[in-house]
Scaffold this motif. Sequence first.
Motif, mmCIF file in Angstrom:
data_model
loop_
_atom_site.group_PDB
_atom_site.id
_atom_site.type_symbol
_atom_site.label_atom_id
_atom_site.label_comp_id
_atom_site.label_asym_id
_atom_site.label_seq_id
_atom_site.Cartn_x
_atom_site.Cartn_y
_atom_site.Cartn_z
ATOM 1 N N TRP A 187 -54.275 -6.183 -105.238
ATOM 2 C CA TRP A 187 -55.518 -5.317 -105.575
ATOM 3 C C TRP A 187 -55.325 -3.984 -105.048
ATOM 4 C CZ3 TRP A 187 -60.061 -7.044 -108.020
ATOM 5 C CH2 TRP A 187 -60.063 -8.448 -108.367
ATOM 6 N N SER A 188 -56.036 -3.092 -105.904
ATOM 7 C CA SER A 188 -55.992 -1.527 -105.498
ATOM 8 C C SER A 188 -57.604 -1.103 -105.155
ATOM 9 C CB SER A 188 -55.735 -0.745 -106.734
ATOM 10 O OG SER A 188 -54.473 -0.905 -106.819
ATOM 11 N N SER A 189 -57.643 -0.506 -103.857
ATOM 12 C CA SER A 189 -58.876 0.170 -103.516
ATOM 13 C C SER A 189 -58.941 1.279 -104.213
ATOM 14 C CB SER A 189 -58.848 0.074 -101.852
ATOM 15 O OG SER A 189 -60.066 0.754 -101.653
ATOM 16 N N VAL A 190 -59.918 1.583 -104.928
ATOM 17 C CA VAL A 190 -60.278 2.738 -105.881
ATOM 18 C C VAL A 190 -61.249 3.655 -105.598
ATOM 19 C CG1 VAL A 190 -58.836 1.769 -107.516
ATOM 20 C CG2 VAL A 190 -61.326 1.938 -107.773
ATOM 21 N N ILE A 191 -61.241 4.912 -106.020
ATOM 22 C CA ILE A 191 -62.296 5.962 -106.000
ATOM 23 C C ILE A 191 -62.436 6.508 -107.556
ATOM 24 C CG2 ILE A 191 -63.140 8.183 -105.493
ATOM 25 C CD1 ILE A 191 -63.800 6.103 -103.173
ATOM 26 N N VAL A 192 -63.649 6.461 -108.006
ATOM 27 C CA VAL A 192 -63.682 6.992 -109.355
ATOM 28 C C VAL A 192 -64.431 8.370 -109.487
ATOM 29 C CG1 VAL A 192 -64.269 6.502 -111.982
ATOM 30 C CG2 VAL A 192 -63.530 4.740 -110.259
ATOM 31 N N SER A 193 -63.703 9.487 -109.650
ATOM 32 C CA SER A 193 -64.447 10.749 -109.215
ATOM 33 C C SER A 193 -65.631 11.008 -110.550
ATOM 34 C CB SER A 193 -63.504 11.907 -109.254
ATOM 35 O OG SER A 193 -62.873 12.118 -110.229
ATOM 36 N N GLN A 194 -65.251 10.327 -111.711
ATOM 37 C CA GLN A 194 -66.043 10.752 -112.805
ATOM 38 C C GLN A 194 -67.280 9.942 -112.839
ATOM 39 O OE1 GLN A 194 -63.028 9.764 -113.007
ATOM 40 N NE2 GLN A 194 -62.847 8.347 -114.775
ATOM 41 N N GLN A 195 -67.503 8.915 -111.725
ATOM 42 C CA GLN A 195 -68.737 8.325 -111.565
ATOM 43 C C GLN A 195 -69.351 8.719 -110.301
ATOM 44 O OE1 GLN A 195 -68.527 4.058 -112.427
ATOM 45 N NE2 GLN A 195 -66.812 4.429 -113.908
ATOM 46 N N PRO A 196 -69.978 9.774 -110.284
ATOM 47 C CA PRO A 196 -70.773 10.278 -108.892
ATOM 48 C C PRO A 196 -71.693 9.021 -108.576
ATOM 49 C CG PRO A 196 -71.000 12.033 -110.702
ATOM 50 C CD PRO A 196 -70.403 10.729 -111.442
ATOM 51 N N SER A 197 -71.464 8.944 -107.033
ATOM 52 C CA SER A 197 -72.246 8.077 -106.421
ATOM 53 C C SER A 197 -72.438 8.245 -105.209
ATOM 54 C CB SER A 197 -71.593 6.628 -106.598
ATOM 55 O OG SER A 197 -72.058 5.678 -105.688
ATOM 56 N N ALA A 251 -68.916 10.003 -101.405
ATOM 57 C CA ALA A 251 -69.240 11.286 -101.842
ATOM 58 C C ALA A 251 -67.921 11.833 -102.940
ATOM 59 C CB ALA A 251 -68.965 12.535 -100.665
ATOM 60 N N ALA A 252 -66.889 10.942 -102.894
ATOM 61 C CA ALA A 252 -65.691 11.462 -103.620
ATOM 62 C C ALA A 252 -65.835 10.782 -104.958
ATOM 63 C CB ALA A 252 -64.384 11.089 -103.095
ATOM 64 N N GLY A 253 -66.668 9.842 -105.026
ATOM 65 C CA GLY A 253 -66.777 9.047 -106.197
ATOM 66 C C GLY A 253 -67.156 7.439 -106.179
ATOM 67 N N TYR A 254 -67.347 6.821 -106.926
ATOM 68 C CA TYR A 254 -67.680 5.219 -106.951
ATOM 69 C C TYR A 254 -66.317 4.463 -106.577
ATOM 70 C CZ TYR A 254 -71.305 2.263 -108.212
ATOM 71 O OH TYR A 254 -72.410 1.290 -108.304
ATOM 72 N N PRO A 255 -66.671 3.767 -105.381
ATOM 73 C CA PRO A 255 -65.725 3.130 -104.926
ATOM 74 C C PRO A 255 -65.729 1.601 -105.334
ATOM 75 C CG PRO A 255 -67.614 2.889 -103.435
ATOM 76 C CD PRO A 255 -68.022 3.740 -104.757
ATOM 77 N N GLY A 256 -64.574 0.623 -104.956
ATOM 78 C CA GLY A 256 -64.408 -0.597 -105.411
ATOM 79 C C GLY A 256 -63.056 -0.771 -105.394
ATOM 80 N N TRP A 257 -62.873 -2.290 -106.311
ATOM 81 C CA TRP A 257 -61.319 -2.745 -106.079
ATOM 82 C C TRP A 257 -61.213 -3.245 -107.595
ATOM 83 C CZ3 TRP A 257 -58.197 -3.691 -102.069
ATOM 84 C CH2 TRP A 257 -58.837 -3.142 -100.701
ATOM 85 N N VAL A 258 -60.018 -2.942 -107.955
ATOM 86 C CA VAL A 258 -59.158 -3.209 -109.420
ATOM 87 C C VAL A 258 -57.996 -3.981 -109.238
ATOM 88 C CG1 VAL A 258 -58.651 -2.297 -111.554
ATOM 89 C CG2 VAL A 258 -60.619 -1.253 -110.353
ATOM 90 N N PRO A 259 -57.618 -5.020 -109.965
ATOM 91 C CA PRO A 259 -56.489 -5.584 -109.806
ATOM 92 C C PRO A 259 -55.374 -4.536 -110.218
ATOM 93 C CG PRO A 259 -57.926 -7.009 -111.316
ATOM 94 C CD PRO A 259 -58.769 -5.560 -110.990
ATOM 95 N N SER A 260 -54.390 -4.553 -109.450
ATOM 96 C CA SER A 260 -53.447 -3.500 -109.524
ATOM 97 C C SER A 260 -52.710 -3.367 -110.868
ATOM 98 C CB SER A 260 -52.500 -3.730 -108.412
ATOM 99 O OG SER A 260 -52.931 -3.308 -107.057
#
Length: 304
Positions: free
Chosen positions: A74-84, A88-97
């Motif tokens: 699993w990858s811990s991710v930040i999505v900058s194009q989804q402000p949240s 502050a850097a973007g939407y956080p969460g987890w995605v299958p690698s």
Amino acid sequence: MKTYEVVVAVANIWTAANSARKNDEFALSNPVQLNKWLEQQPYKERLALCDSNLLQSQLLYGECLQVIEEVDGWSSVIVSQQPSRKNAAGYPGWVPSHQLQIAQEKTATKFVIVTANKTQIYKKDFTLSIVVPFNTIVDYLDEDAIYYDVQTPHGAAKILKSDAAITALPHVGNRDSMANRTMSSLQFLDLPYVWGGMSSYGYDCSGFTYNIAKAAGHIIGRDATEQSEGGTAINKDDRTQWRVGDLLFFADDLGTKKESIRHVGLYFGNDLLLHSHQTGKSVELYELNGSTLEKEICAVRRYD
């Protein structure tokens, strides 16, 4: 952090690496099978995506994101194009690698955005590649009378011009009025509500408004509360000032310190709301006059 890109049609962003359940297997694979996943989510299971805080958001094919770390596939991710406000850097969460790969270097000066509900991407030899949803954006290479030649995470490919358009930016469509984009969004009527949904397989309320704004050339907050803080404030009590495409926000406990925004939709004119309401319902046109939602309007914002 490294920049990665999505290699499946739609990647769920899970709250944690252990959020997914046994009946989520079709959303965890590569390629994903979103229709089969949704078929395995009757009302109770879909409601749990929200009530048990399992799902956060989604990413579309080719979208870029930052990977913080990888743990057990699993990858811990930040999505900058989804402000949240969650980060502050973007939407956080987890995605299958295995739904991600290291992003290819971007050299394109223009891009192709999918305008149809969904479209088929073809390989260069016209064999089938992948079906992608509305608002998917890939790099433009060339075109002929029928197809755009594009660069995708799977290599050079083709998209029907009738299902897409050229856009100047890698994350949004060309600037258009929210009114035009709202009127064209009737194509999503009866699309099921999906908590965390950011694709034309199923939207949640703010995922729907986010994507209509994206198609009109705007990046807005991912969630309703953030969306209510952007744009231009419009008098919520004077409907003569409202325009088609304005975002209408709804809250519980109006006028109290506990007031909290719980829903957002698009004004469609003539006292109608176009929205994706809640689990068990679908995208619909809703009559505001005399409704419960009419009494809960707490803000109106304009993004034109």
